[in-house]
Scaffold this active site. Structure first.
Site, PDB file in Angstrom:
ATOM      1  N   GLU A 102       0.669  -1.535   0.078  1.00  0.00           N
ATOM      2  CA  GLU A 102      -0.298   0.047  -0.073  1.00  0.00           C
ATOM      3  C   GLU A 102       1.103   1.224   0.039  1.00  0.00           C
ATOM      4  O   GLU A 102       0.136   2.218  -0.005  1.00  0.00           O
ATOM      5  CB  GLU A 102      -1.185  -0.172   0.931  1.00  0.00           C
ATOM      6  CG  GLU A 102      -1.972  -1.216   1.137  1.00  0.00           C
ATOM      7  CD  GLU A 102      -2.478  -1.057   2.350  1.00  0.00           C
ATOM      8  OE1 GLU A 102      -2.845  -0.634   3.584  1.00  0.00           O
ATOM      9  OE2 GLU A 102      -3.633  -1.710   2.519  1.00  0.00           O
ATOM     10  N   ARG A 155       1.492   2.076   4.795  1.00  0.00           N
ATOM     11  CA  ARG A 155       1.788   2.429   3.818  1.00  0.00           C
ATOM     12  C   ARG A 155       2.575   3.609   3.926  1.00  0.00           C
ATOM     13  O   ARG A 155       2.900   4.597   2.539  1.00  0.00           O
ATOM     14  CB  ARG A 155       0.640   3.256   3.837  1.00  0.00           C
ATOM     15  CG  ARG A 155      -0.721   3.983   2.451  1.00  0.00           C
ATOM     16  CD  ARG A 155      -1.902   4.159   3.319  1.00  0.00           C
ATOM     17  NE  ARG A 155      -2.396   3.083   3.985  1.00  0.00           N
ATOM     18  CZ  ARG A 155      -2.222   2.708   5.861  1.00  0.00           C
ATOM     19  NH1 ARG A 155      -2.799   3.616   6.226  1.00  0.00           N
ATOM     20  NH2 ARG A 155      -3.377   1.630   5.381  1.00  0.00           N
ATOM     21  N   ASP A 338     -18.626   3.149  10.639  1.00  0.00           N
ATOM     22  CA  ASP A 338     -17.166   3.540   9.677  1.00  0.00           C
ATOM     23  C   ASP A 338     -17.185   4.238   9.207  1.00  0.00           C
ATOM     24  O   ASP A 338     -15.948   3.561   7.932  1.00  0.00           O
ATOM     25  CB  ASP A 338     -16.581   1.779   9.602  1.00  0.00           C
ATOM     26  CG  ASP A 338     -15.327   1.531   9.448  1.00  0.00           C
ATOM     27  OD1 ASP A 338     -14.469   1.816  10.652  1.00  0.00           O
ATOM     28  OD2 ASP A 338     -15.297   0.358   8.310  1.00  0.00           O
ATOM     29  N   LYS A 365     -14.230   9.557   3.425  1.00  0.00           N
ATOM     30  CA  LYS A 365     -15.602   8.311   3.746  1.00  0.00           C
ATOM     31  C   LYS A 365     -16.912   8.238   3.853  1.00  0.00           C
ATOM     32  O   LYS A 365     -17.603   7.042   2.997  1.00  0.00           O
ATOM     33  CB  LYS A 365     -14.963   7.489   4.525  1.00  0.00           C
ATOM     34  CG  LYS A 365     -13.615   5.785   4.327  1.00  0.00           C
ATOM     35  CD  LYS A 365     -13.422   5.786   5.444  1.00  0.00           C
ATOM     36  CE  LYS A 365     -13.475   4.543   6.056  1.00  0.00           C
ATOM     37  NZ  LYS A 365     -13.732   3.250   7.077  1.00  0.00           N
ATOM     38  N   TRP A 426      -8.635   4.826   1.983  1.00  0.00           N
ATOM     39  CA  TRP A 426      -7.337   6.164   2.249  1.00  0.00           C
ATOM     40  C   TRP A 426      -6.723   6.100   1.146  1.00  0.00           C
ATOM     41  O   TRP A 426      -5.104   6.456   0.925  1.00  0.00           O
ATOM     42  CB  TRP A 426      -6.347   4.451   3.584  1.00  0.00           C
ATOM     43  CG  TRP A 426      -5.756   3.336   2.646  1.00  0.00           C
ATOM     44  CD1 TRP A 426      -7.282   2.245   2.989  1.00  0.00           C
ATOM     45  CD2 TRP A 426      -4.803   2.767   1.549  1.00  0.00           C
ATOM     46  NE1 TRP A 426      -6.831   1.115   2.060  1.00  0.00           N
ATOM     47  CE2 TRP A 426      -5.680   1.458   1.586  1.00  0.00           C
ATOM     48  CE3 TRP A 426      -3.923   3.143   0.806  1.00  0.00           C
ATOM     49  CZ2 TRP A 426      -5.205   0.772   0.600  1.00  0.00           C
ATOM     50  CZ3 TRP A 426      -3.083   2.886   0.155  1.00  0.00           C
ATOM     51  CH2 TRP A 426      -3.726   1.442  -0.006  1.00  0.00           C
ATOM     52  N   CYS A 639     -10.393 -15.211  12.569  1.00  0.00           N
ATOM     53  CA  CYS A 639      -9.423 -14.962  11.245  1.00  0.00           C
ATOM     54  C   CYS A 639     -10.007 -14.173  10.190  1.00  0.00           C
ATOM     55  O   CYS A 639      -9.042 -13.508   8.996  1.00  0.00           O
ATOM     56  CB  CYS A 639     -10.288 -16.337  10.757  1.00  0.00           C
ATOM     57  SG  CYS A 639     -10.082 -17.329  12.294  1.00  0.00           S
ATOM     58  N   CYS A 642      -7.726 -10.845   8.592  1.00  0.00           N
ATOM     59  CA  CYS A 642      -6.561 -11.266   7.612  1.00  0.00           C
ATOM     60  C   CYS A 642      -6.535 -12.354   6.644  1.00  0.00           C
ATOM     61  O   CYS A 642      -6.528 -12.345   4.940  1.00  0.00           O
ATOM     62  CB  CYS A 642      -5.203 -12.156   8.216  1.00  0.00           C
ATOM     63  SG  CYS A 642      -4.491 -10.362   9.305  1.00  0.00           S
ATOM     64  N   HIS A 643      -7.689 -13.563   6.381  1.00  0.00           N
ATOM     65  CA  HIS A 643      -8.254 -13.988   5.578  1.00  0.00           C
ATOM     66  C   HIS A 643      -9.080 -14.526   4.968  1.00  0.00           C
ATOM     67  O   HIS A 643      -9.936 -14.724   4.378  1.00  0.00           O
ATOM     68  CB  HIS A 643      -8.318 -15.810   6.602  1.00  0.00           C
ATOM     69  CG  HIS A 643      -6.931 -16.427   7.053  1.00  0.00           C
ATOM     70  ND1 HIS A 643      -5.603 -16.741   6.190  1.00  0.00           N
ATOM     71  CD2 HIS A 643      -6.592 -16.497   8.119  1.00  0.00           C
ATOM     72  CE1 HIS A 643      -4.539 -17.396   7.205  1.00  0.00           C
ATOM     73  NE2 HIS A 643      -4.829 -16.233   8.201  1.00  0.00           N
ATOM     74  N   MET A 682       1.605 -15.235  10.613  1.00  0.00           N
ATOM     75  CA  MET A 682       0.548 -15.899  11.068  1.00  0.00           C
ATOM     76  C   MET A 682       0.322 -16.002  12.497  1.00  0.00           C
ATOM     77  O   MET A 682       1.708 -16.177  13.297  1.00  0.00           O
ATOM     78  CB  MET A 682       0.384 -17.494  10.425  1.00  0.00           C
ATOM     79  CG  MET A 682      -0.500 -18.231  11.752  1.00  0.00           C
ATOM     80  SD  MET A 682      -2.432 -17.371  11.324  1.00  0.00           S
ATOM     81  CE  MET A 682      -2.848 -18.060  13.008  1.00  0.00           C
TER      82      MET A 682
HETATM   83 CA    CA Z   1     -12.522   1.676  10.956  1.00  0.00          CA
END
Ligand code: CA
Length: 729
Positions: A102, A155, A338, A365, A426, A639, A642-643, A682
């Site tokens: 990123e 970033r 959010d 946003k 972002w 999980c 990430c997954h 992980m």
């Molecule tokens: Ca947020």
């Protein structure tokens, strides 16, 4: 041309400086598949600074190029007239990186500095691509439990007086000698007990390096830390939300903010993490901070009578020298959607009503483009740049949004847009001061919010645990209002878009603009494009064979202009971007790509998107539905960040449905309990019980089996999904 009179405002008399990054982890929910962000010293003065100006015009020394974060390069060798001759000069694989890239690299004095996902730094000869040094912070090993909050999104970097500054995933700010990569000092900037994590780029102030925290979805209390650039000593710290009043407030701003909260908010962190937008105004001696959403998303534990919850979803001005509060403007009071106010903040001076106004610009946003007076924080303009249904408009007199009744989803499933991904997140914004336009990608998506007692109970249950729940089920749907995204050129004076380009993918990269009348942008589908800055005509395209989220940058060495971008798709957007389903899978090569006119290098081997899932199964396994259900809830908490949800083959961490390791119950348990794969990112989950691990295992097996036998792929599963019964407010 507009009447923009801005001038980039670097501090002309000092050395070139720096720059900084979150992982806007969109948290997801379990079975409900929820989901988951220049000030102007007049250039006419100071003849003695000519040399600095020249240097500034060829290097890229800060995250956003200049202190005003315009990302507007004055280089013109590559321009709208010849960009069709742009070709690859060199490329390099960032060998330790398997997922999202990123960052915006820096270039100073012929060295290119690229950052990886966990705080790693890779230095190259900027003209030839020869590798010079690498810094590997071993961030996951340093905090095996904390590693779970984000997969690894970083970033960028800062530069100040001969040093490169990187922040590591485990919360260290590290100063490196720019020539050798040797560590000068290292300091922990995340306050113990605040659940912070890191993802943004540090930035250089005058003599200090500033860094924010991420984690509003992880019961975090946001903070900013400014560190002495020379010594690494902490100079000041500012919390973006108040802590437990019983422990006393750190400053009067906390006391003021605490009056806008209710209940025992501090137990849930409060959010407000300043994970991306941080802009240094060297003219006014201020720094502007965009803060994250209120946490948790449901306001039931933090706002009993509609309190504003300061300083969440706000832009705050602080004294750059002392960290003292100066003013704030809250973009989304009592946020429940959010709507982080963490997008890039660009500085300029606009002539409004015949008079110059020092302003800051942000494509938020929440769907509104803000123009704010940076002297006093007063709102000047706020206009919709994308479809918005949570508010009719922003009242310019009060500065507050006028909300649509029912948009707070009090009792029923409600479709809200923009989604929790934001109308713009972002991804870097650029502002072409001569043309007077701001360029940023727009995301088309809606969120379906479903109030749920189960989720509220989880929110309470997980207090104090490193798992979190937002207290409401929220699902992002990317096919609405229309599928895809846009590149938008916004005129902050006329308060409207001058041009828009429709794009089939929805979570695309940030932008770079140049005085060569160009805008560069990489897309989720792997194309790196150039457009004319004034009209938006597509002039050039390169197939990187890898999705792009990062923003491009440009620099010049020995009279040759280069354009650079990092290619590596994953992270939050990978969970839902249409191309993300197709799969820029974990493990495909992530690269730095550098272009010049007449470049004719070839990509070594072009990776291909993986478009079909091949789940693995053991037919002898007996799955118990109660365990699968319990495992689903836990999966959503632990999980998904990430997954991804197990119905989506995203480009972040590996897809567990296809993993042979996740099929081996013993190995699965050891990875969680012993942290066997910590170095790969992980995390260790040694606080889970055996029953919880067993349930997780069965849930993953159930999803793999379901997909194996349904014959569908991840994309079909998502695009065909639910939520038909929800209404708009
Ligand atoms: Ca947020």
């Amino acid at each position: 041309m507009s009447e923009v009179t801005s001038v980039i405002c670097r501090s002309l008399s000092q050395d070139p400086i720096v720059q900084r990054t979150d992982v806007n982890r969109r948290r997801v929910k379990p079975c409900c598949r929820a989901v988951a962000l220049a000030s102007c010293i007049a250039l006419s003065v100071l003849p003695k600074v000519a040399r600095s100006v020249e240097q500034a015009s060829t290097d890229w020394p800060r995250y956003g190029l200049d202190t005003g974060e315009t990302r507007n390069s004055h280089l013109t060798q590559v321009n709208a007239g010849n960009v069709r001759h742009l070709g690859l000069a060199w490329s390099a694989e960032l060998t330790n990186e398997a997922s999202a890239l990123e960052g915006t690299p820096l270039e100073i004095d012929g060295i290119l500095y690229a950052n990886g996902g966990f705080g790693a730094v890779y230095a190259f000869d900027a003209a030839t691509g020869r590798a010079l040094w690498t810094y590997e912070p071993k961030a996951n090993e340093a905090d095996p439990r904390g590693a779970r909050r984000t997969y690894g999104s970083d970033r960028g970097l800062a530069y100040y007086k001969g040093r490169i500054y990187t922040a590591t995933k485990d919360g260290r700010l590290v100063a490196l000698d720019a020539k050798s990569g040797n560590v000068s000092w290292s300091v922990k900037f995340i306050v113990r007990g605040t659940n912070g994590v890191y993802s943004g780029a540090p930035r250089a102030l005058d003599g200090k390096i500033i860094i924010g925290t991420a984690g509003s979805e992880f019961a975090a209390r946001g903070s900013l830390t400014a560190v002495d650039a020379e010594t690494g000593k902490i100079a000041w710290r500012f919390f973006t939300v108040p802590g437990n009043p019983a422990e006393g407030f750190e400053d009067s701003a906390q006391q003021m903010a605490a009056k806008t909260w209710s209940g025992e908010w501090w137990k849930y962190g409060g959010g407000g993490a300043p994970w991306n937008g941080i802009t240094y105004d060297d003219e006014l001696g201020q720094v502007y901070i965009g803060t994250g959403n209120a946490g948790p998303w449901s306001d039931k534990v933090r706002s009993h009578q509609g309190q504003d919850n300061l300083f969440t979803a706000s832009i705050i001005a602080l004294d750059a020298n002392t960290g003292r509060y100066v003013w704030h403007y809250q973009t989304t009071p009592d946020d429940v959607w959010d709507y982080d106010a963490t997008a890039d903040i660009a500085l300029t001076t606009l002539k409004i009503g015949g008079k110059p106004h020092k302003v800051l610009l942000q494509a938020n946003k929440n769907g509104f483009f803000y123009v704010i007076n940076r002297v006093d924080g007063k709102l000047i303009a706020a206009d919709k740049f994308a479809p918005v249904n949570w508010a009719t408009h922003i009242d310019l007199r009060t500065g507050r949004p006028v909300e649509v009744k029912g948009s707070r989803y009090p009792e029923r499933r409600t479709i809200i847009f923009p989604s929790t991904f934001g109308a713009h997140d972002w991804q870097a914004t650029s502002y072409n001061e001569k043309i007077g336009l701001v360029y940023f990608p727009v995301i088309h998506a809606v969120s379906v919010f479903t109030p749920s007692r189960e989720s509220e109970a989880l929110m309470q249950q997980n207090v104090g645990r490193m798992l979190s729940d937002q207290g409401v089920d929220a699902t992002v749907r990317t096919e609405r209002p229309t599928p895809g995204g846009e590149l938008v050129a916004w005129d902050p004076l006329a308060r409207r878009a001058v041009w828009r380009i429709s794009q089939s993918s929805d979570f695309n990269g940030g932008t770079l603009t140049t005085d060569g009348n160009l805008v560069f942008q990489g897309l989720a589908d792997g194309h790196f494009n150039a457009y004319s800055a004034d009209k938006g005509h597509k002039l050039w395209s390169f197939d990187a064979h890898m999705g792009i989220m990062a923003a491009p940058m440009t620099y010049s060495v020995a009279g040759q202009q280069y354009v650079c971008v990092l290619a590596g798709y994953g992270g939050g957007g990978g969970e839902t971007a249409i191309i993300g389903y197709a799969g820029w899978k974990w493990g495909l090569p992530r690269r730095v790509l550098v272009f010049r006119l007449g470049g004719n290098a070839q990509l070594p081997t072009a990776p291909q998107a993986v478009t079909h899932l091949k789940p693995v199964d053991d037919v002898a396994l007996r799955l118990r539905s109660a365990h699968v259900t319990a495992g689903g809830a836990l999966y959503g908490e632990a999980c998904t960040p990430c997954h991804g949800e197990a119905v989506i083959a995203n480009g972040n961490a590996p897809d567990l449905r296809v993993s042979p390791l996740a099929l081996d119950r013993t190995a699965f348990r050891r990875v969680l309990m012993e942290g066997l794969l910590v170095s790969k990112g992980m995390p260790r989950f040694d606080d889970l019980s055996d029953d919880e691990i067993g349930s997780l295992y069965e849930y993953i097996r159930a999803r793999a089996r379901e997909d194996l036998h349904s014959g569908r792929d991840g994309a079909a599963a998502v695009l065909g999904a639910e939520s038909a019964n929800a209404d708009e407010p």
